[in-house]
Motif scaffolding. Structure first.
Motif, PDB file in Angstrom:
ATOM      1  N   PHE A   1       0.781  -1.074   0.072  1.00 34.82           N
ATOM      2  CA  PHE A   1       0.034  -0.002  -0.061  1.00 34.82           C
ATOM      3  C   PHE A   1       0.923   1.344   0.083  1.00 34.82           C
ATOM      4  CE2 PHE A   1      -2.026  -3.498   2.292  1.00 34.82           C
ATOM      5  CZ  PHE A   1      -3.430  -3.687   1.877  1.00 34.82           C
ATOM      6  N   LEU A   2       0.443   2.136  -0.325  1.00 35.05           N
ATOM      7  CA  LEU A   2       1.119   3.772  -0.322  1.00 35.05           C
ATOM      8  C   LEU A   2       0.217   4.536   0.495  1.00 35.05           C
ATOM      9  CD1 LEU A   2       3.693   3.899  -2.192  1.00 35.05           C
ATOM     10  CD2 LEU A   2       2.160   2.341  -3.364  1.00 35.05           C
ATOM     11  N   GLU A   3       0.947   4.653   1.698  1.00 33.55           N
ATOM     12  CA  GLU A   3       0.239   5.706   2.490  1.00 33.55           C
ATOM     13  C   GLU A   3       0.939   7.138   2.498  1.00 33.55           C
ATOM     14  OE1 GLU A   3      -2.270   4.803   4.254  1.00 33.55           O
ATOM     15  OE2 GLU A   3      -2.090   2.378   4.012  1.00 33.55           O
ATOM     16  N   GLU A   4       0.162   7.981   3.530  1.00 34.28           N
ATOM     17  CA  GLU A   4       0.448   9.515   3.458  1.00 34.28           C
ATOM     18  C   GLU A   4       2.091   9.605   3.946  1.00 34.28           C
ATOM     19  OE1 GLU A   4      -1.097  13.757   5.654  1.00 34.28           O
ATOM     20  OE2 GLU A   4      -0.884  11.765   6.735  1.00 34.28           O
ATOM     21  N   ASN A   5       2.853  10.634   3.375  1.00 37.93           N
ATOM     22  CA  ASN A   5       3.900  10.872   3.562  1.00 37.93           C
ATOM     23  C   ASN A   5       4.203  11.220   5.242  1.00 37.93           C
ATOM     24  OD1 ASN A   5       4.507  10.653   0.993  1.00 37.93           O
ATOM     25  ND2 ASN A   5       4.772  12.748   0.629  1.00 37.93           N
ATOM     26  N   LYS A   6       5.355  10.609   5.628  1.00 39.97           N
ATOM     27  CA  LYS A   6       5.477  10.888   6.948  1.00 39.97           C
ATOM     28  C   LYS A   6       5.718  12.519   7.465  1.00 39.97           C
ATOM     29  CE  LYS A   6       6.954   7.138   9.391  1.00 39.97           C
ATOM     30  NZ  LYS A   6       8.004   6.243  10.372  1.00 39.97           N
ATOM     31  N   CYS A   7       6.084  13.085   6.454  1.00 41.82           N
ATOM     32  CA  CYS A   7       6.213  14.663   6.581  1.00 41.82           C
ATOM     33  C   CYS A   7       5.076  15.373   6.595  1.00 41.82           C
ATOM     34  CB  CYS A   7       7.142  15.316   5.339  1.00 41.82           C
ATOM     35  SG  CYS A   7       6.377  15.259   3.866  1.00 41.82           S
ATOM     36  N   GLU A   8       3.725  14.626   6.464  1.00 39.81           N
ATOM     37  CA  GLU A   8       2.327  15.190   6.351  1.00 39.81           C
ATOM     38  C   GLU A   8       2.039  16.063   5.420  1.00 39.81           C
ATOM     39  OE1 GLU A   8       1.985  16.131  10.502  1.00 39.81           O
ATOM     40  OE2 GLU A   8       2.331  14.145  11.173  1.00 39.81           O
ATOM     41  N   ARG A   9       2.867  16.154   4.445  1.00 35.94           N
ATOM     42  CA  ARG A   9       2.557  17.291   3.237  1.00 35.94           C
ATOM     43  C   ARG A   9       2.632  16.634   1.730  1.00 35.94           C
ATOM     44  NH1 ARG A   9       7.190  21.493   2.387  1.00 35.94           N
ATOM     45  NH2 ARG A   9       6.650  20.899   0.474  1.00 35.94           N
ATOM     46  N   PHE A  10       2.351  17.362   0.867  1.00 40.67           N
ATOM     47  CA  PHE A  10       2.834  16.892  -0.461  1.00 40.67           C
ATOM     48  C   PHE A  10       4.227  17.283  -0.449  1.00 40.67           C
ATOM     49  CE2 PHE A  10       3.516  18.223  -4.892  1.00 40.67           C
ATOM     50  CZ  PHE A  10       3.056  17.071  -5.435  1.00 40.67           C
ATOM     51  N   GLU A  11       4.988  16.370  -1.235  1.00 38.23           N
ATOM     52  CA  GLU A  11       6.543  16.611  -1.086  1.00 38.23           C
ATOM     53  C   GLU A  11       7.070  16.598  -2.768  1.00 38.23           C
ATOM     54  OE1 GLU A  11      10.487  16.749  -0.186  1.00 38.23           O
ATOM     55  OE2 GLU A  11       8.877  17.327   0.823  1.00 38.23           O
ATOM     56  N   SER A  12       7.756  17.631  -3.052  1.00 31.64           N
ATOM     57  CA  SER A  12       8.375  18.044  -4.590  1.00 31.64           C
ATOM     58  C   SER A  12       9.667  17.979  -4.398  1.00 31.64           C
ATOM     59  CB  SER A  12       7.533  18.929  -5.312  1.00 31.64           C
ATOM     60  OG  SER A  12       8.045  19.019  -6.621  1.00 31.64           O
ATOM     61  N   SER A  13      10.577  17.358  -4.788  1.00 34.08           N
ATOM     62  CA  SER A  13      12.029  17.421  -4.544  1.00 34.08           C
ATOM     63  C   SER A  13      12.817  16.593  -5.696  1.00 34.08           C
ATOM     64  CB  SER A  13      12.376  17.112  -3.209  1.00 34.08           C
ATOM     65  OG  SER A  13      12.060  15.813  -2.672  1.00 34.08           O
ATOM     66  N   PHE A  14      13.999  17.000  -5.450  1.00 38.71           N
ATOM     67  CA  PHE A  14      15.155  16.200  -6.722  1.00 38.71           C
ATOM     68  C   PHE A  14      16.041  15.480  -5.757  1.00 38.71           C
ATOM     69  CE2 PHE A  14      18.332  15.281  -9.570  1.00 38.71           C
ATOM     70  CZ  PHE A  14      17.747  15.010 -10.588  1.00 38.71           C
ATOM     71  N   GLY A  15      16.412  14.318  -5.625  1.00 37.66           N
ATOM     72  CA  GLY A  15      17.284  13.694  -4.925  1.00 37.66           C
ATOM     73  C   GLY A  15      17.911  12.337  -5.424  1.00 37.66           C
ATOM     74  N   PRO A  16      18.792  11.572  -4.822  1.00 37.90           N
ATOM     75  CA  PRO A  16      19.648  10.589  -5.347  1.00 37.90           C
ATOM     76  C   PRO A  16      19.006   9.228  -5.095  1.00 37.90           C
ATOM     77  CG  PRO A  16      20.703  11.306  -3.197  1.00 37.90           C
ATOM     78  CD  PRO A  16      19.548  12.415  -3.699  1.00 37.90           C
ATOM     79  N   VAL A  17      18.839   8.289  -5.668  1.00 36.85           N
ATOM     80  CA  VAL A  17      18.256   6.934  -5.452  1.00 36.85           C
ATOM     81  C   VAL A  17      19.460   6.126  -6.042  1.00 36.85           C
ATOM     82  CG1 VAL A  17      15.769   7.736  -5.751  1.00 36.85           C
ATOM     83  CG2 VAL A  17      17.207   6.894  -7.755  1.00 36.85           C
ATOM     84  N   LYS A  18      19.430   4.761  -5.458  1.00 37.50           N
ATOM     85  CA  LYS A  18      20.219   3.786  -6.000  1.00 37.50           C
ATOM     86  C   LYS A  18      19.540   2.535  -6.318  1.00 37.50           C
ATOM     87  CE  LYS A  18      24.365   1.299  -4.314  1.00 37.50           C
ATOM     88  NZ  LYS A  18      25.183   1.116  -3.130  1.00 37.50           N
ATOM     89  N   ILE A  19      19.976   2.038  -7.670  1.00 34.82           N
ATOM     90  CA  ILE A  19      19.105   0.895  -8.042  1.00 34.82           C
ATOM     91  C   ILE A  19      19.716  -0.215  -7.491  1.00 34.82           C
ATOM     92  CG2 ILE A  19      18.902  -0.528 -10.269  1.00 34.82           C
ATOM     93  CD1 ILE A  19      19.337   2.515 -11.830  1.00 34.82           C
ATOM     94  N   SER A  20      18.786  -0.932  -7.011  1.00 36.23           N
ATOM     95  CA  SER A  20      19.507  -2.398  -6.023  1.00 36.23           C
ATOM     96  C   SER A  20      20.155  -3.278  -6.896  1.00 36.23           C
ATOM     97  CB  SER A  20      17.883  -2.808  -5.526  1.00 36.23           C
ATOM     98  OG  SER A  20      17.202  -2.008  -4.864  1.00 36.23           O
ATOM     99  N   GLU A  21      20.948  -3.990  -6.258  1.00 40.56           N
ATOM    100  CA  GLU A  21      21.828  -5.233  -6.435  1.00 40.56           C
ATOM    101  C   GLU A  21      20.710  -6.355  -6.795  1.00 40.56           C
ATOM    102  OE1 GLU A  21      25.445  -8.037  -5.344  1.00 40.56           O
ATOM    103  OE2 GLU A  21      24.605  -6.459  -3.997  1.00 40.56           O
ATOM    104  N   ASN A  22      20.947  -7.148  -7.703  1.00 41.88           N
ATOM    105  CA  ASN A  22      20.134  -8.360  -8.105  1.00 41.88           C
ATOM    106  C   ASN A  22      18.560  -8.306  -8.205  1.00 41.88           C
ATOM    107  OD1 ASN A  22      22.514  -9.943  -8.210  1.00 41.88           O
ATOM    108  ND2 ASN A  22      22.533 -10.058  -5.952  1.00 41.88           N
ATOM    109  N   ASN A  23      18.016  -6.934  -8.615  1.00 38.89           N
ATOM    110  CA  ASN A  23      16.592  -6.890  -8.601  1.00 38.89           C
ATOM    111  C   ASN A  23      16.198  -7.419 -10.012  1.00 38.89           C
ATOM    112  OD1 ASN A  23      15.579  -4.558 -10.897  1.00 38.89           O
ATOM    113  ND2 ASN A  23      17.747  -3.910 -10.184  1.00 38.89           N
ATOM    114  N   LYS A  24      14.833  -7.873  -9.852  1.00 36.11           N
ATOM    115  CA  LYS A  24      14.290  -8.643 -10.842  1.00 36.11           C
ATOM    116  C   LYS A  24      13.650  -7.982 -12.142  1.00 36.11           C
ATOM    117  CE  LYS A  24      13.183 -12.876  -8.444  1.00 36.11           C
ATOM    118  NZ  LYS A  24      11.785 -13.913  -8.159  1.00 36.11           N
TER     119      LYS A  24
END
Length: 606
Positions: free
Chosen positions: A451-474
């Motif tokens: 499920f996708l629930e409300e952000n913990k910051c309790e607001r709509f979030e618009s930002s740019f930041g880093p992500v990492k692509i996981s090892e051995n993902n299918k």
């Protein structure tokens, strides 16, 4: 405008033009403006002041060569309260627009010392757009701090020379000679300089020779530019007496950054970058308490104080020729994908663009089309786009999901598509929320378990930041992209991955279904630190998903649901600060195009 309306409108025009200067435009004479006058025109003396202001603006526009082509005025800005007339200050608002031929040449305010080709620190140059010798602090933010209005304000007396300098800046931008730029407005030169350092997260040294301290707070029209040390002499010669070098950047970042300001050789300010920035951020934090979880605000402060640089990393080749884009014959045989949208969707154009550049035939398919008999049997892929289906009034994507689950004809269409072994799907943001509700990701049981629930910051979030692509993902779309650290846009209010039981996340991780995670500037998620922390601090993890999960795929890897937007990050100019070189390509592709190309390659072999 309270001090001198004629000078005030000229300053309004000059700041409007300098706000447009940082992207290459066709010509300053092509600029059009909407002009809005807000004035208590019926009050004694105000009508005459308005006429003087309009005449002054018309003369200035004539000298510049551009025009106002619309607007809506409010000329009754006065009200009577207890027999006393309260009127708003006479105000002019100019909204300007013009064609930008090449968005990739835009200049942003953040200092780029880390991007310099040379080992030397870059330099910062001040370029004045008025030749006034007097220092006037009337109407400035400095005066306001001392609860004053002032008696004299700055002015632009020669708009033809203003245009000349404007065009010189434009030529430097066209030739990619300017690394960063910022106009001087609220707060004056010192505030503009500090804002460039804050945004670039780097230290600076500045020395103002032959000046008085008041000049640091003057809001006379001017710009600050950052350039390579090797280009300094050439640029100073171009502008003559209008330009001078005032400082240089340092290659120390975040908590290591130091701000040094000297006036006529005397050091007047030496502080840590992060401490000055926290003063600048203080008002925003106070306002944030009314709309954001306070713990998240504290986490954001910690991130600002400790982050140095983002260590982006791309371990694969993503460049290829897109010359097929205008070949109609090519697309007649290309794999077909349905870009599916619902009422309230807004991400269909960028999703279609990404898949088209990857080689697909893309088709705009609405839910109404499917209810009217259009079938998914002709498509090998479907993409569920981002947005706010049914305005999220029932919860994110719940109205969209209901339209599928409770319409027998449409439900059967999706079940048949899912059962075919040569199909794939991709959902972003609202589309990700939909795929979770439909049970297309997770453990593929009879019950929905993600499920996708409300952000913990309790607001709509618009930002740019880093992500990492996981090892051995299918995921079939993320193959050969493992370990890469790339930037992504997040834009959601309900993006926190949650599960029907605590064991679901563990099983998804064991199965290689956790495909992408939010990471910090060092490329680490909370899991990498091993200190029992459930997730990274806000805003590195913008929604508070446990284990920093950003994307999940199905057990067979054919269906991928992602909360952040790779469909809004697949071109280099869509990134706020693109770290990779595209010198050998004219396509402006970013590494994210690889996942769309992976889908293309998979379709060609299935």
């Amino acid at each position: 405008m309270l001090v001198d309306v004629e000078k005030g409108v000229r300053l309004c025009l000059s700041e409007t033009l300098l706000n447009l200067i940082w992207a290459p435009i066709t010509d300053i004479k092509d600029i059009k403006m909407s002009g809005n006058w807000m004035w208590a025109a019926k009050c004694e003396g105000e009508g005459a002041r308005l006429v003087s202001a309009v005449d002054s603006l018309c003369d200035a526009l004539r000298d510049v060569g551009c025009a106002i082509d619309g607007g809506k005025d409010s000329l009754s800005m006065a009200v009577k309260v207890n027999e006393e007339v309260v009127k708003a200050p006479g105000t002019l608002v100019l909204s300007a627009y013009v064609t930008c031929p090449d968005i990739t040449k835009k200049v942003t305010p953040n200092l780029k010392t880390s991007k310099n080709l040379s080992d030397a620190d870059s330099v910062i140059i001040l370029i004045n757009f008025t030749d006034s010798k007097s220092i006037n602090l009337g109407g400035t933010a400095f005066a306001q701090v001392y609860r004053q209005i002032g008696d004299e304000i700055d002015d632009v007396t020669d708009f033809q020379e203003f245009v000349n300098r404007f065009n010189k800046i434009q030529k430097l931008i066209e030739n990619r000679k300017i690394l960063a730029g910022h106009d001087i407005s609220d707060g004056g030169m010192i505030v503009g300089l500090l804002e460039m350092a804050f945004a670039g997260n780097c230290g600076i040294s500045a020395n103002f020779e032959g000046q008085q301290v008041e000049e640091l707070f003057s809001e006379a029209p001017a710009v600050l530019i950052e350039v390579e040390k090797s280009d300094e002499a050439e640029i100073l010669s171009i502008f003559g007496k209008a330009a001078k070098t005032i400082g240089n950047t340092h290659k120390n970042f975040g908590p290591d950054g130091i701000i040094k300001i000297a006036l006529n050789g005397e050091l007047v300010l030496q502080e840590k970058l992060v401490e000055l920035r926290e003063i600048w951020e203080e008002l925003g934090d106070q306002l944030g308490k009314y709309q954001t979880n306070e713990l998240c605000l504290e986490q954001a402060k910690m991130v600002r104080e400790t982050t140095k640089q983002i260590g982006y990393k791309c371990g694969f080749d993503f460049e290829y020729e897109v010359d097929f884009i205008n070949d109609q014959t090519y697309f007649e045989n290309a794999p077909r994908i349905a870009i599916i949208r619902e009422e309230g969707s807004n991400g269909d154009r960028e999703m279609a663009s990404a898949f088209t550049l990857a080689g697909f035939q893309t088709f705009d398919v609405t839910m109404s089309d499917l209810s009217s008999g259009h079938t998914l049997s002709q498509y090998q892929g479907v993409a569920f786009v981002g947005g706010f289906s049914y305005a999220d009034v029932l919860g994110s994507a719940k109205g969209w999901a209901a339209g599928i689950q409770f319409n027998e004809k449409i439900r059967e269409q999706f079940q048949l598509f899912l059962a075919r072994e040569n199909t794939f799907s991709f959902g972003v943001c609202n589309g990700c929320q939909l795929m979770a509700l439909l049970g297309w990701i997770g453990m593929e049981s009879d019950e929905v378990d993600v499920f996708l629930e409300e952000n913990k910051c309790e607001r709509f979030e618009s930002s740019f930041g880093p992500v990492k692509i996981s090892e051995n993902n299918k995921s079939i779309m993320l193959q050969n992209m493992e370990h890469s650290i790339l930037g992504l846009w997040s834009s959601h209010g309900e993006g926190r991955f949650t599960y029907s039981s605590p064991n679901i996340l563990r099983k998804l991780e064991e199965n290689g279904q956790i495909c992408v995670r939010f990471v910090d500037g060092d490329g680490k998620s909370a899991k990498d630190y091993g200190n029992n922390q459930k997730h990274l601090p806000y805003p590195m993890n913008p929604n508070g998903s446990e284990s920093d999960v950003a994307a999940i795929c199905s057990q067979n890897g054919r269906h991928l649901a992602m909360m952040p937007h790779s469909d809004r990050s697949f071109l280099s100019w869509q990134w706020p600060d693109y770290p990779f070189s595209n010198s050998n390509s004219s396509s402006n592709l970013s590494p994210w195009i690889k996942m769309f190309r992976n889908a293309y390659d998979w379709c060609k072999t299935h």
